[in-house]
Design a protein around this motif. Structure first.
Motif, PDB file in Angstrom:
ATOM      1  N   MET A   1      28.669  46.919  47.996  1.00 41.78           N
ATOM      2  CA  MET A   1      29.219  47.669  46.870  1.00 41.78           C
ATOM      3  C   MET A   1      30.719  47.908  47.042  1.00 41.78           C
ATOM      4  SD  MET A   1      26.169  50.478  46.280  1.00 41.78           S
ATOM      5  CE  MET A   1      27.172  51.403  45.123  1.00 41.78           C
ATOM      6  N   SER A   2      31.140  48.268  48.257  1.00 39.87           N
ATOM      7  CA  SER A   2      32.570  48.491  48.493  1.00 39.87           C
ATOM      8  C   SER A   2      33.361  47.197  48.359  1.00 39.87           C
ATOM      9  CB  SER A   2      32.780  49.100  49.872  1.00 39.87           C
ATOM     10  OG  SER A   2      32.356  48.206  50.891  1.00 39.87           O
ATOM     11  N   ALA A   3      32.795  46.066  48.834  1.00 39.59           N
ATOM     12  CA  ALA A   3      33.485  44.784  48.716  1.00 39.59           C
ATOM     13  C   ALA A   3      33.628  44.370  47.255  1.00 39.59           C
ATOM     14  CB  ALA A   3      32.742  43.710  49.510  1.00 39.59           C
ATOM     15  N   ALA A   4      32.542  44.544  46.471  1.00 42.28           N
ATOM     16  CA  ALA A   4      32.614  44.190  45.052  1.00 42.28           C
ATOM     17  C   ALA A   4      33.628  45.055  44.320  1.00 42.28           C
ATOM     18  CB  ALA A   4      31.229  44.326  44.418  1.00 42.28           C
ATOM     19  N   LEU A   5      33.639  46.349  44.631  1.00 38.20           N
ATOM     20  CA  LEU A   5      34.599  47.240  43.988  1.00 38.20           C
ATOM     21  C   LEU A   5      36.028  46.900  44.398  1.00 38.20           C
ATOM     22  CD1 LEU A   5      35.033  49.687  42.176  1.00 38.20           C
ATOM     23  CD2 LEU A   5      34.735  51.156  44.187  1.00 38.20           C
ATOM     24  N   ALA A   6      36.221  46.568  45.678  1.00 39.47           N
ATOM     25  CA  ALA A   6      37.562  46.208  46.143  1.00 39.47           C
ATOM     26  C   ALA A   6      38.054  44.928  45.480  1.00 39.47           C
ATOM     27  CB  ALA A   6      37.560  46.060  47.662  1.00 39.47           C
ATOM     28  N   LEU A   7      37.181  43.933  45.331  1.00 40.55           N
ATOM     29  CA  LEU A   7      37.573  42.690  44.670  1.00 40.55           C
ATOM     30  C   LEU A   7      37.915  42.927  43.203  1.00 40.55           C
ATOM     31  CD1 LEU A   7      35.011  40.143  46.178  1.00 40.55           C
ATOM     32  CD2 LEU A   7      37.455  40.337  46.687  1.00 40.55           C
ATOM     33  N   TRP A   8      37.166  43.782  42.542  1.00 45.84           N
ATOM     34  CA  TRP A   8      37.458  44.083  41.141  1.00 45.84           C
ATOM     35  C   TRP A   8      38.802  44.785  41.003  1.00 45.84           C
ATOM     36  CZ3 TRP A   8      37.860  48.813  38.458  1.00 45.84           C
ATOM     37  CH2 TRP A   8      37.915  48.691  37.065  1.00 45.84           C
ATOM     38  N   ILE A   9      39.069  45.753  41.884  1.00 40.68           N
ATOM     39  CA  ILE A   9      40.360  46.449  41.848  1.00 40.68           C
ATOM     40  C   ILE A   9      41.498  45.482  42.162  1.00 40.68           C
ATOM     41  CG2 ILE A   9      41.722  48.262  42.951  1.00 40.68           C
ATOM     42  CD1 ILE A   9      39.141  49.815  43.377  1.00 40.68           C
ATOM     43  N   PHE A  10      41.271  44.585  43.140  1.00 39.01           N
ATOM     44  CA  PHE A  10      42.295  43.599  43.503  1.00 39.01           C
ATOM     45  C   PHE A  10      42.618  42.688  42.325  1.00 39.01           C
ATOM     46  CE2 PHE A  10      43.357  39.353  45.089  1.00 39.01           C
ATOM     47  CZ  PHE A  10      44.461  39.643  45.879  1.00 39.01           C
ATOM     48  N   ALA A  11      41.585  42.229  41.622  1.00 38.45           N
ATOM     49  CA  ALA A  11      41.809  41.352  40.473  1.00 38.45           C
ATOM     50  C   ALA A  11      42.578  42.067  39.367  1.00 38.45           C
ATOM     51  CB  ALA A  11      40.470  40.823  39.951  1.00 38.45           C
ATOM     52  N   ARG A  12      42.241  43.332  39.123  1.00 38.83           N
ATOM     53  CA  ARG A  12      42.955  44.086  38.090  1.00 38.83           C
ATOM     54  C   ARG A  12      44.413  44.311  38.459  1.00 38.83           C
ATOM     55  NH1 ARG A  12      40.160  46.964  34.270  1.00 38.83           N
ATOM     56  NH2 ARG A  12      42.290  47.318  33.498  1.00 38.83           N
ATOM     57  N   LEU A  13      44.658  44.680  39.716  1.00 33.72           N
ATOM     58  CA  LEU A  13      46.036  44.906  40.146  1.00 33.72           C
ATOM     59  C   LEU A  13      46.843  43.613  40.135  1.00 33.72           C
ATOM     60  CD1 LEU A  13      45.550  47.412  43.105  1.00 33.72           C
ATOM     61  CD2 LEU A  13      46.384  47.898  40.799  1.00 33.72           C
ATOM     62  N   ARG A  14      46.204  42.504  40.529  1.00 29.21           N
ATOM     63  CA  ARG A  14      46.912  41.224  40.507  1.00 29.21           C
ATOM     64  C   ARG A  14      47.267  40.825  39.081  1.00 29.21           C
ATOM     65  NH1 ARG A  14      44.591  35.429  42.824  1.00 29.21           N
ATOM     66  NH2 ARG A  14      46.507  34.224  42.461  1.00 29.21           N
ATOM     67  N   GLU A  15      46.358  41.062  38.162  1.00 31.93           N
ATOM     68  CA  GLU A  15      46.643  40.749  36.762  1.00 31.93           C
ATOM     69  C   GLU A  15      47.756  41.633  36.221  1.00 31.93           C
ATOM     70  OE1 GLU A  15      44.300  40.663  32.443  1.00 31.93           O
ATOM     71  OE2 GLU A  15      43.267  41.241  34.292  1.00 31.93           O
ATOM     72  N   ARG A  16      47.758  42.901  36.632  1.00 35.70           N
ATOM     73  CA  ARG A  16      48.793  43.810  36.151  1.00 35.70           C
ATOM     74  C   ARG A  16      50.158  43.447  36.726  1.00 35.70           C
ATOM     75  NH1 ARG A  16      47.599  49.994  37.187  1.00 35.70           N
ATOM     76  NH2 ARG A  16      45.790  49.350  35.915  1.00 35.70           N
TER      77      ARG A  16
END
Length: 580
Positions: free
Chosen positions: A44-59
């Motif tokens: 769960m923490s890995a999935a959440l971290a990847l989602w946050i990483f993708a959002r920040l990279r897009e931003r």
């Protein structure tokens, strides 16, 4: 939130005690319960971290400027340009305007030689260009010449631009408004020369209404601000030129080239005193700075970036070779680098340039602008070939030299050529440092392993731990002292070898400090010893360090031999220097 889940994954022991007082399957399998909870929380923490990483990279990557539509000029203002063009042609700089037209329509006719020097010492690319002009004869005593030295595309910024004469004095350039008025005067003179004959110089006003209307439409294309699609401009220009009855195709092509060049770019026009042109020869220098883009792809490029290494290849476009009869390109790398590879090729298909190629128009489905000349298809090159190129042979130097002649006279032009150059460090360089560090690590690990597994291990004290830490310090120092300010970086193999040596050194210190009092705790049978070491953990560290030493030393020796072969090439010509 991801950090909180990770902390909870490490604190799942409370589940074991939560179900200790209960009966059933959970009470009988506490280890499985705790392991399942940890895996679930980690996922769960890995999935959440990847989602946050993708959002920040897009931003972070969403910093592209908003698309801007081209701004059409005002019609009344364009009509004012027409009137000012007529008045300007009545002045004394008519011949200078005629020269400006020639430099726009056919720059290679007046550019006899162009030398481009690229310096790769800093993180940005520094370009220095020297242009030799061979000007046509002039009939009047004009006070200034209008020389377009650079034509950047509309919307492109030119960084750190400096323009100088042959003596090194700074030259003035025209502003946007002045350049547009000069372009308008040039268009009027060009049309007057075509439609009113040789007497156009004295009567530039004698244009019929059809030609003046077409002139106004062409001025509209030139004066449009911000980038416009080249294809769209060509289509609009074709419609406008169809309304004019040109006396011949050559006149039509001159107008098309003039308007096409000025509608897609903002020319940087130097105002040069006429006295600078000696025997119709003129020399102008300019320099600018480029910010290169990276074409590294895949895991290797990402790994080099993560390890702090700059790229080891650079691609230089050869478009300036199409603007001068004779072209020289020199790419200078730092003094501690040498040329490993150099390819003059098409940047689309990556085929190497040959003298059998000729230019062609762009075709559907292919970006390549070259083809085999049918006259040279048999492989025999005639003596009087209209184009020629040569690349300086690799002999351990830190620069690439390319010479091209005659490519500006081709029609259509052979666009899309590039020079792809790869550089490596001059030995010993980073690989030599990595080899020494790997050797020290291997020896120290072998000595420490013998001490800890031998009969005198308890008497060694803390000195071996201090000795084992030295390779880690050396690896860190060598890694930090690499070329950080150079555009072309060091060796990926050397950096990985230093990392392996540092990790082995740190693990050796940890293993030594946590070793049990009895030297036989982790020992194996005597017949399976490795350089006197009986503990399998020390054997593993020693083997890893030895493999690292053997491989990096082999690659270093290969590089040293290759560099030695380059500098010993016996192709010296008469008058060349050699050293001993």
């Amino acid at each position: 939130m991801a950090v909180l889940l990770t902390i909870l994954a490490g604190a799942t022991g409370w589940l074991r005690y939560r179900f200790d007082g209960q009966r059933g399957w959970l009470h009988d399998h506490p280890d499985l319960l705790e392991a399942g909870a940890r895996v679930l929380l980690v996922l769960m923490s890995a999935a959440l971290a990847l989602w946050i990483f993708a959002r920040l990279r897009e931003r972070l990557g969403h910093d592209q400027p908003m698309p801007e539509s081209s701004t059409p000029p005002d019609v009344a203002w364009l009509q004012g340009l027409q009137e000012s063009a007529t008045e300007r042609l009545d002045a004394q700089d008519r011949e200078a305007i005629a020269l400006f037209i020639e430099l726009i329509v056919d720059p290679a006719r007046c550019r006899s030689r162009l030398t481009e020097v690229i310096d790769l010492d800093d993180r940005a690319v520094n370009q220095q260009v020297t242009i030799s002009f061979s000007l046509p004869s002039t009939e009047d005593d004009g006070k200034a010449l209008y020389v377009p030295v650079l034509q950047p595309m509309k919307g492109e910024l030119v960084d750190n631009f400096h323009l100088r004469s042959a003596a090194g004095d700074s030259l003035t350039t025209m502003s946007y408004e002045e350049s547009l008025r000069l372009a308008s005067a040039g268009l009027r003179l060009l049309l007057a020369q075509i439609f009113t004959g040789p007497g156009a110089a004295s009567e530039p006003r004698n244009l019929d209404e059809t030609v003046r209307g077409a002139e106004l439409a062409l001025l509209h294309l030139i004066a449009v601000r911000r980038p416009v699609s080249v294809d769209l401009t060509e289509r609009r220009m074709a419609v406008i030129l169809e309304k004019i009855k040109f006396p011949d195709d050559q006149s039509r092509e001159r107008v098309r080239k003039y308007v096409g060049a000025l509608s897609s770019s903002y020319p940087i026009i130097a105002v040069v005193p006429a006295a600078e042109a000696v025997s119709r020869r003129l020399l102008i220098k300019y320099q600018r700075t480029f910010i290169p883009s990276s074409f590294s792809r895949g895991w290797k490029g990402l790994l080099r970036l993560g390890l702090g290494l700059n790229p080891d290849q650079v691609a230089i476009p050869m478009e300036l070779a199409l603007t001068a009869d004779s072209y020289h390109l020199r790419v200078n790398a730092p003094s501690n680098k040498y040329v490993l590879t150099q390819y003059l090729q098409c940047r689309h298909c990556r085929l190497l340039l040959t003298r059998h190629w000729r230019g062609r128009n762009q075709e559907n489905g292919s970006d390549c602008r070259h083809e085999i000349d049918p006259a040279l298809a048999d492989g025999q090159v005639p003596f009087q070939l209209d184009h020629h190129f040569r690349v300086r042979r690799r002999r351990g130097q830190n620069f690439v030299h390319v010479y091209m002649r005659g490519y500006a006279r081709q029609s259509p032009k052979m666009r899309g050529l590039q020079l792809l150059a790869g550089f490596k460090e001059v030995p010993p360089g980073a690989r030599g440092k990595a080899s020494i560090t790997a050797l020290a690590t291997t020896l120290l690990v072998a000595v420490a392993g013998n001490l800890i597994t031998g009969s005198h291990g308890a008497q060694a004290g803390g000195l071996p731990a201090l000795m084992l830490a030295l390779p880690a310090v050396a690896a860190s120092w060598f890694g930090m002292s690499s070329d950080k300010e150079a555009l072309v970086g060091g060796s990926l193999l050397a950096r990985l070898s230093l990392i392996v040596s540092g990790v082995v050194s740190v693990l050796g210190v940890i293993l030594y400090l946590t070793a049990p009092a009895s030297p036989q705790a982790g020992s194996i049978a005597r017949p399976l010893t490795f350089v006197g070491i009986t503990d399998w953990r020390w054997i593993a560290l020693c083997v890893i360090s030895a493999v690292n030493l053997i491989y990096v030393s082999y690659r270093f020796s290969l590089k040293l031999a290759h560099y030695n072969d380059l500098i010993k090439r016996n192709d010296l010509g008469a008058g060349e220097l050699a050293y001993q």
